[in-house]
Design an enzyme around this catalytic site. Sequence first.
Site, PDB file in Angstrom:
ATOM      1  N   GLU A 113       0.795  -1.157   0.047  1.00 27.52           N
ATOM      2  CA  GLU A 113       0.009  -0.034  -0.051  1.00 27.52           C
ATOM      3  C   GLU A 113       0.747   1.058   0.078  1.00 27.52           C
ATOM      4  O   GLU A 113       2.037   1.122   0.328  1.00 27.52           O
ATOM      5  CB  GLU A 113      -0.836  -0.023   1.347  1.00 27.52           C
ATOM      6  CG  GLU A 113      -1.572  -1.191   1.695  1.00 27.52           C
ATOM      7  CD  GLU A 113      -2.161  -1.253   2.881  1.00 27.52           C
ATOM      8  OE1 GLU A 113      -2.155  -0.061   3.647  1.00 27.52           O
ATOM      9  OE2 GLU A 113      -2.208  -2.347   3.252  1.00 27.52           O
ATOM     10  N   LYS A 115       1.967   4.827   1.470  1.00 28.73           N
ATOM     11  CA  LYS A 115       2.224   5.283   3.012  1.00 28.73           C
ATOM     12  C   LYS A 115       1.522   6.742   2.993  1.00 28.73           C
ATOM     13  O   LYS A 115       2.558   7.424   2.422  1.00 28.73           O
ATOM     14  CB  LYS A 115       3.480   4.830   3.362  1.00 28.73           C
ATOM     15  CG  LYS A 115       3.602   5.345   4.904  1.00 28.73           C
ATOM     16  CD  LYS A 115       4.848   4.962   5.457  1.00 28.73           C
ATOM     17  CE  LYS A 115       4.969   5.412   7.027  1.00 28.73           C
ATOM     18  NZ  LYS A 115       4.747   6.666   7.225  1.00 28.73           N
ATOM     19  N   ASP A 117       0.841  10.485   3.821  1.00 28.81           N
ATOM     20  CA  ASP A 117       1.397  11.293   4.947  1.00 28.81           C
ATOM     21  C   ASP A 117       0.590  12.287   5.362  1.00 28.81           C
ATOM     22  O   ASP A 117       0.407  13.309   5.005  1.00 28.81           O
ATOM     23  CB  ASP A 117       2.608  12.032   3.939  1.00 28.81           C
ATOM     24  CG  ASP A 117       3.584  12.860   4.837  1.00 28.81           C
ATOM     25  OD1 ASP A 117       3.483  12.532   6.210  1.00 28.81           O
ATOM     26  OD2 ASP A 117       4.253  13.720   4.451  1.00 28.81           O
ATOM     27  N   TYR A 222      -6.845   2.202   6.004  1.00 27.70           N
ATOM     28  CA  TYR A 222      -5.886   1.064   5.620  1.00 27.70           C
ATOM     29  C   TYR A 222      -5.891  -0.154   6.558  1.00 27.70           C
ATOM     30  O   TYR A 222      -4.884  -0.989   6.333  1.00 27.70           O
ATOM     31  CB  TYR A 222      -4.537   1.636   5.760  1.00 27.70           C
ATOM     32  CG  TYR A 222      -3.868   2.365   6.907  1.00 27.70           C
ATOM     33  CD1 TYR A 222      -3.984   1.875   8.216  1.00 27.70           C
ATOM     34  CD2 TYR A 222      -3.578   3.849   6.869  1.00 27.70           C
ATOM     35  CE1 TYR A 222      -3.578   2.476   9.514  1.00 27.70           C
ATOM     36  CE2 TYR A 222      -3.319   4.478   8.101  1.00 27.70           C
ATOM     37  CZ  TYR A 222      -3.112   3.820   9.199  1.00 27.70           C
ATOM     38  OH  TYR A 222      -2.813   4.574  10.366  1.00 27.70           O
ATOM     39  N   LYS A 308      10.838   3.605   3.146  1.00 31.92           N
ATOM     40  CA  LYS A 308      10.616   5.001   2.944  1.00 31.92           C
ATOM     41  C   LYS A 308      11.183   5.710   1.841  1.00 31.92           C
ATOM     42  O   LYS A 308      12.438   5.218   1.686  1.00 31.92           O
ATOM     43  CB  LYS A 308      11.333   5.807   4.272  1.00 31.92           C
ATOM     44  CG  LYS A 308      10.566   5.425   5.589  1.00 31.92           C
ATOM     45  CD  LYS A 308       9.558   6.084   5.850  1.00 31.92           C
ATOM     46  CE  LYS A 308       9.981   7.501   6.471  1.00 31.92           C
ATOM     47  NZ  LYS A 308       8.643   8.218   7.075  1.00 31.92           N
ATOM     48  N   CYS A 402      23.026  46.754   8.077  1.00 29.44           N
ATOM     49  CA  CYS A 402      21.747  46.447   7.504  1.00 29.44           C
ATOM     50  C   CYS A 402      21.374  46.863   6.163  1.00 29.44           C
ATOM     51  O   CYS A 402      21.649  47.854   5.597  1.00 29.44           O
ATOM     52  CB  CYS A 402      20.715  47.126   8.724  1.00 29.44           C
ATOM     53  SG  CYS A 402      19.047  47.009   7.775  1.00 29.44           S
ATOM     54  N   CYS A 405      18.899  49.848   6.139  1.00 22.47           N
ATOM     55  CA  CYS A 405      18.939  51.367   6.500  1.00 22.47           C
ATOM     56  C   CYS A 405      20.486  51.576   6.530  1.00 22.47           C
ATOM     57  O   CYS A 405      21.009  52.778   7.020  1.00 22.47           O
ATOM     58  CB  CYS A 405      18.258  51.372   7.933  1.00 22.47           C
ATOM     59  SG  CYS A 405      19.225  50.516   9.228  1.00 22.47           S
ATOM     60  N   CYS A 420      19.305  43.940  12.626  1.00 27.54           N
ATOM     61  CA  CYS A 420      19.637  45.477  12.835  1.00 27.54           C
ATOM     62  C   CYS A 420      18.736  46.179  13.913  1.00 27.54           C
ATOM     63  O   CYS A 420      17.607  45.846  14.142  1.00 27.54           O
ATOM     64  CB  CYS A 420      18.738  45.901  11.497  1.00 27.54           C
ATOM     65  SG  CYS A 420      18.676  47.753  11.473  1.00 27.54           S
ATOM     66  N   CYS A 425      14.505  51.299  11.082  1.00 30.34           N
ATOM     67  CA  CYS A 425      15.113  50.873   9.795  1.00 30.34           C
ATOM     68  C   CYS A 425      13.612  50.971   8.848  1.00 30.34           C
ATOM     69  O   CYS A 425      12.687  50.273   9.197  1.00 30.34           O
ATOM     70  CB  CYS A 425      15.639  49.433  10.277  1.00 30.34           C
ATOM     71  SG  CYS A 425      15.718  48.727   8.856  1.00 30.34           S
TER      72      CYS A 425
END
Length: 662
Positions: A113, A115, A117, A222, A308, A402, A405, A420, A425
């Site tokens: 089957e 899997k 998620d 399932y 997996k 930054c 500024c 910053c 700013c």
Amino acid sequence: MNQHTAHSRIERLRQQIHDYNRAYYIDDTSIPDESYDLLVEELKSLETTFPLLQTPSSPTTKLIGTPLPAFPTHTHQIPMLSLGNVYSVDELLSWAESAKKILGTEDIEYSCELKFDGLAVSILYEKGELVKGVTRGDGATGDVITPNIRTIESLPFRLPEALSLEVRGEIYYSKVNFEKLNQRRTALDEPSFKNPRNAAAGSIRLLDSSEVRRRHLDIFIYSMVEGPMESGHFQNLEKLKALGFPVSDEIRKYETMAEVVAYCQKWEHEKEQLPYDVDGIVIKINRLHHQKQLGFTAKSPRWAAAFKFTAEQAVTRLLEVEVGVGRTGVLTPVAILEPVELNATLVSRATLHNYDQVARLDLHIGDEVTLEKGGEIIPKVVAVNKDVRSKEAKSIQAPALCPSCGNAVAQNPGEVDWRCPNLQCPAQQLENILHFVSRKAMDIDTIGPALIEQLLSRQLIRDASDLYLLKHGDLSALDRMGDKSADNVLEGIKRSKNCRLSRFIYALGIRNVGEKSAKLIARHFETLENLMQASSEALNQIDEIGPIIAKSVSEYFRNHENQSLIKRFLEVGIALEGEPQTVQTASAIAGKTIVITGTLSESRDIWKARLEAGGAFITSTVSKKTDFLLAGENAGSKLAKAEKLNVSVIDEATVQEWLQSE
Ligand code: IVH
């Protein structure tokens, strides 16, 4: 006032308070015309004068805005275990070998089957009726989420036969519905979910089942763990499918591991074509007597394994690193990449999280990098191919200044992030003002990012308080702004002046203070003046406010620039209202006997399950023992009987409100 006029006034007041509560707690929008407290006071005094007009559904007798009692719990008769993982064909083959050894035979059937998620749930049917849905929880005990489970359209409420069974499955979001959900959330200024699994997990535990219904969750069954068993798992699933359960069409039964491996490899390549996320293949030894013989380890069955999939990767080149400046000044490096296809989408940006991560990867501009799309939507740079690094490749450091500024950036001791520190700013101001006007803050929906950017760059505003000083002429002179739009903007700003203290606290954008903490703080301190005087210790004493939030709030109000900002807000006419105080206690539904009648917005089964999940007993006849009659449209004899017996009559909205958390 005679009883008759009192009655109509009381009804009117209840309706107004109800609408107000609904708007505030559920829609999170409106600002009252009249003062909420005055309405409640008037209603209370009328109800004291005319006690006969008091009803349990009156807003004065209900706990307003309290979180719903947690979901009831259920102990799984058969624990919900997880699966042992295998990460390669070799590991898969050795799992099969050891099963063969224990069983002492080569004659084994395998059920294969996808899997899915999502998240696991167990669903119980009694005499053909869906009676309970429970989350996996810790495997032993889960939350009863029956009303939410009943919103899943593909799941049968009633079986064609009066069977009692327990089935298990995976709740998931289809890719399409997930996209739609996130679009809806973005439009409402709500954070997007990272991936369909998070969205499903976040949705299934919502208290408002009508919102869950709107989210269109899905499920694949399932397994059957209780019920009339066939000889094998695959046959059980086929039977469930015939009973109307949503069982995947992709299940297969094989007799050789070669076929099992081919199935795994096929889906490893084709998984993207599925309309939902899968993260592997589940292989189960099919015959139930074999399963019994194999049994369990402490954590998982020996008769099953999860193969997996490896996360999909792509290789591309890092062109440059862009630096984003967030509301609190945090600098976030973002990789700008040569576009490459990954999981069927073209990727040109990837998050680098922070500069620690950049150093850990030893990333250079021009590097060949490996991207991976895990569960998250935004891909990550997972590896750097240093062997092919060119001589010109430049190393990457956090900028000294930054990018917005030009101020020197700094790193607080013990923190990974560079920030910053300049509160003025422009990048931070833009983000701050956007936060200030957002829906859950001051809710000025006539102001968006483009307008704020223009206002900042033309120096018409420096911070959010300046919004309240804007004149019609300032706005109408801007790009794409006519007279009418300027009026709308000003109207939105004006409307926001009368506002709840909690919204204002949230709107200030104090670090670590979300909507919920803002409400807790506002309720506790009642006025801004009290809050501004509060010590970190006093804040910490509020239930659910920890030391980090407490420190952050008290530091915010100690800061002189913040103090003068708040002064400016008050000068321009921001008027703060206290929080509505809760009026009464006691869970309204738990332990109560309720009868349902009339036409409701959802089926009676759904209402029944919803009330039962809140601890009520549902009966079918109205008697003196009935606590409430939930009456929909066109209620007939039961309503008459309830009125005769003085049984309180409630409506859907009232129940929803009782069940609604803040
Ligand atoms: S069978 C004893 N079949 O994967 C556990 N699980 O770690 C039996 N899952 O919690 C589970 N698709 O939520 C099974 N086709 C499938 C599945 C599946 C997804 C999830 C399930 C479980 C987890 C296992």
